[in-house]
Scaffold this motif. Structure first.
Motif, PDB file in Angstrom:
ATOM      1  N   MET A 167       2.165   1.553  -3.138  1.00 52.77           N
ATOM      2  CA  MET A 167       1.129   2.248  -4.286  1.00 52.77           C
ATOM      3  C   MET A 167       0.804   3.560  -4.239  1.00 52.77           C
ATOM      4  O   MET A 167       0.646   4.111  -5.233  1.00 52.77           O
ATOM      5  CB  MET A 167      -0.236   1.072  -4.063  1.00 52.77           C
ATOM      6  CG  MET A 167      -0.130  -0.122  -4.520  1.00 52.77           C
ATOM      7  SD  MET A 167      -1.173  -1.196  -4.073  1.00 52.77           S
ATOM      8  CE  MET A 167      -2.586  -0.711  -5.276  1.00 52.77           C
ATOM      9  N   SER A 168       0.584   4.161  -2.943  1.00 56.27           N
ATOM     10  CA  SER A 168       0.518   5.330  -2.896  1.00 56.27           C
ATOM     11  C   SER A 168       1.180   6.303  -3.291  1.00 56.27           C
ATOM     12  O   SER A 168       1.218   7.256  -3.723  1.00 56.27           O
ATOM     13  CB  SER A 168       0.120   5.593  -1.190  1.00 56.27           C
ATOM     14  OG  SER A 168       1.173   5.607  -0.412  1.00 56.27           O
ATOM     15  N   HIS A 228      -5.537   0.723  -5.709  1.00 54.50           N
ATOM     16  CA  HIS A 228      -5.152   1.941  -4.922  1.00 54.50           C
ATOM     17  C   HIS A 228      -6.404   2.856  -4.526  1.00 54.50           C
ATOM     18  O   HIS A 228      -6.587   3.305  -3.596  1.00 54.50           O
ATOM     19  CB  HIS A 228      -4.180   2.715  -5.749  1.00 54.50           C
ATOM     20  CG  HIS A 228      -4.029   4.301  -5.262  1.00 54.50           C
ATOM     21  ND1 HIS A 228      -4.791   5.460  -5.426  1.00 54.50           N
ATOM     22  CD2 HIS A 228      -3.015   4.716  -4.505  1.00 54.50           C
ATOM     23  CE1 HIS A 228      -4.534   6.384  -4.783  1.00 54.50           C
ATOM     24  NE2 HIS A 228      -3.230   6.099  -4.082  1.00 54.50           N
ATOM     25  N   ALA A 287       1.192   6.486  -6.906  1.00 54.92           N
ATOM     26  CA  ALA A 287       0.047   7.299  -7.423  1.00 54.92           C
ATOM     27  C   ALA A 287       0.466   8.756  -7.417  1.00 54.92           C
ATOM     28  O   ALA A 287      -0.037   9.393  -8.310  1.00 54.92           O
ATOM     29  CB  ALA A 287      -1.323   7.030  -6.474  1.00 54.92           C
ATOM     30  N   TRP A 336       0.905  -1.178  -0.081  1.00 53.55           N
ATOM     31  CA  TRP A 336      -0.099  -0.002   0.024  1.00 53.55           C
ATOM     32  C   TRP A 336       0.844   1.469  -0.074  1.00 53.55           C
ATOM     33  O   TRP A 336       0.597   2.342  -0.850  1.00 53.55           O
ATOM     34  CB  TRP A 336      -1.018   0.126   1.274  1.00 53.55           C
ATOM     35  CG  TRP A 336      -1.496   1.421   1.552  1.00 53.55           C
ATOM     36  CD1 TRP A 336      -1.439   1.891   2.565  1.00 53.55           C
ATOM     37  CD2 TRP A 336      -2.372   2.099   0.652  1.00 53.55           C
ATOM     38  NE1 TRP A 336      -2.167   3.270   2.218  1.00 53.55           N
ATOM     39  CE2 TRP A 336      -2.706   3.339   1.196  1.00 53.55           C
ATOM     40  CE3 TRP A 336      -2.831   1.898  -1.011  1.00 53.55           C
ATOM     41  CZ2 TRP A 336      -3.282   4.440   0.526  1.00 53.55           C
ATOM     42  CZ3 TRP A 336      -3.576   2.940  -1.523  1.00 53.55           C
ATOM     43  CH2 TRP A 336      -3.689   4.059  -1.031  1.00 53.55           C
ATOM     44  N   LEU A 391       1.931   2.265 -11.511  1.00 55.79           N
ATOM     45  CA  LEU A 391       0.996   1.385 -11.237  1.00 55.79           C
ATOM     46  C   LEU A 391       0.212   0.949 -12.763  1.00 55.79           C
ATOM     47  O   LEU A 391       0.085   1.842 -13.622  1.00 55.79           O
ATOM     48  CB  LEU A 391      -0.101   2.166 -10.483  1.00 55.79           C
ATOM     49  CG  LEU A 391       0.110   2.527  -9.212  1.00 55.79           C
ATOM     50  CD1 LEU A 391      -0.939   3.503  -8.590  1.00 55.79           C
ATOM     51  CD2 LEU A 391       0.169   1.258  -8.292  1.00 55.79           C
ATOM     52  N   ARG A 450      -4.016   0.702 -10.145  1.00 54.17           N
ATOM     53  CA  ARG A 450      -4.574   2.137  -9.878  1.00 54.17           C
ATOM     54  C   ARG A 450      -6.053   1.617  -9.273  1.00 54.17           C
ATOM     55  O   ARG A 450      -6.577   2.470  -8.393  1.00 54.17           O
ATOM     56  CB  ARG A 450      -4.831   2.752 -10.978  1.00 54.17           C
ATOM     57  CG  ARG A 450      -5.417   4.260 -10.960  1.00 54.17           C
ATOM     58  CD  ARG A 450      -4.587   5.221  -9.908  1.00 54.17           C
ATOM     59  NE  ARG A 450      -5.190   6.053  -9.339  1.00 54.17           N
ATOM     60  CZ  ARG A 450      -4.641   7.333  -8.742  1.00 54.17           C
ATOM     61  NH1 ARG A 450      -3.390   7.576  -9.267  1.00 54.17           N
ATOM     62  NH2 ARG A 450      -5.337   8.313  -8.212  1.00 54.17           N
TER      63      ARG A 450
END
Length: 168
Positions: A62-63, A124, A66, A59, A116, A121
Motif C-alpha cells: 500500500m505504501s 493507507h 501511494a 502495508w 489503491l 487509500r
C-alpha cells in the motif's frame, strides 16, 4: 541474550573447542539487520492487523502504491524484495478486500496496472500515521545527526546489495 535488548551478549573471548569458526553476533552485521527486520516485521504485523486489518506485507505494498500509483507487480517485487508468488497472492487478497484495483496495462497487454482504491487509500492514510510514529519511537535513541548518518549508511548498504546477492 540481553534481557533488556534481546540482542546476544558478548561472550568472553575463548578458543573454539574443535568446532571451527563461530560468529560474533555482537558484530556480525547481516545478523543484526535480520534480527531487527524480523522483530520490526513481526511487531508491525501484529499492530497493523489488530488496529487496521492489514499485515505488514499489505502495508508495504500500500505504501509503495501511494508513492507510485499504477505500477506493475514486477515493480513491487523489485522494490520490496519479495518473490512474485507471495506478492501475487497478497495482491489477490487485497483486491478481494477492495483495497486495490488491478487493470490491464493499456500499453502492454501482458502487464497489469495496480492502484489503491478509495478504501485502500483511506486505510493507507490511517496506517501511515501509526507507521511514522513507530519509526519516531524506534529512532528516539538517536539524535537528528545520528539519524541522518544511519539513513545514509543504510542507503549505501542497500545500494551495495548486488555485491552479495549476485543481482546485476
Amino acid at each position: 541474550m540481553s534481557e533488556k535488548t534481546g540482542t546476544p551478549r558478548k561472550a568472553p573471548p575463548r578458543e573454539p573447542e574443535g568446532q571451527g569458526l563461530t560468529l560474533d553476533l555482537d558484530r556480525y552485521v547481516p545478523a543484526f539487520i535480520t534480527f531487527i527486520a524480523n522483530k520490526l516485521s513481526n511487531s508491525a504485523t501484529a499492530f497493523y492487523q489488530r488496529n487496521f486489518g492489514v499485515n505488514v506485507t499489505e502495508w508495504r505494498i500500500m505504501s509503495l502504491l501511494a508513492i507510485e500509483p499504477g505500477i506493475p507487480a514486477s515493480r513491487i517485487c523489485s522494490v520490496i524484495g519479495f518473490d512474485k508468488g507471495p506478492v501475487s497472492r497478497t495482491l489477490a487478497l487485497m483486491k478481494g478486500r477492495g483495497l486495490i484495483a488491478i487493470r490491464n496495462d493499456p500499453e502492454d497487454g501482458r502487464s497489469h496496472s495496480i492502484s489503491l482504491t478509495a478504501k485502500g487509500r483511506a486505510t493507507h492514510d490511517k496506517v501511515i500515521v501509526a507507521a511514522l510514529e513507530r519509526e519516531r519511537r524506534l529512532l528516539a535513541c538517536l539524535d537528528k545527526n545520528e539519524q541522518e548518518v544511519l539513513i545514509a549508511l543504510l542507503r549505501r548498504i542497500h545500494d551495495n546489495l548486488d555485491a552479495v546477492t549476485g543481482a546485476s
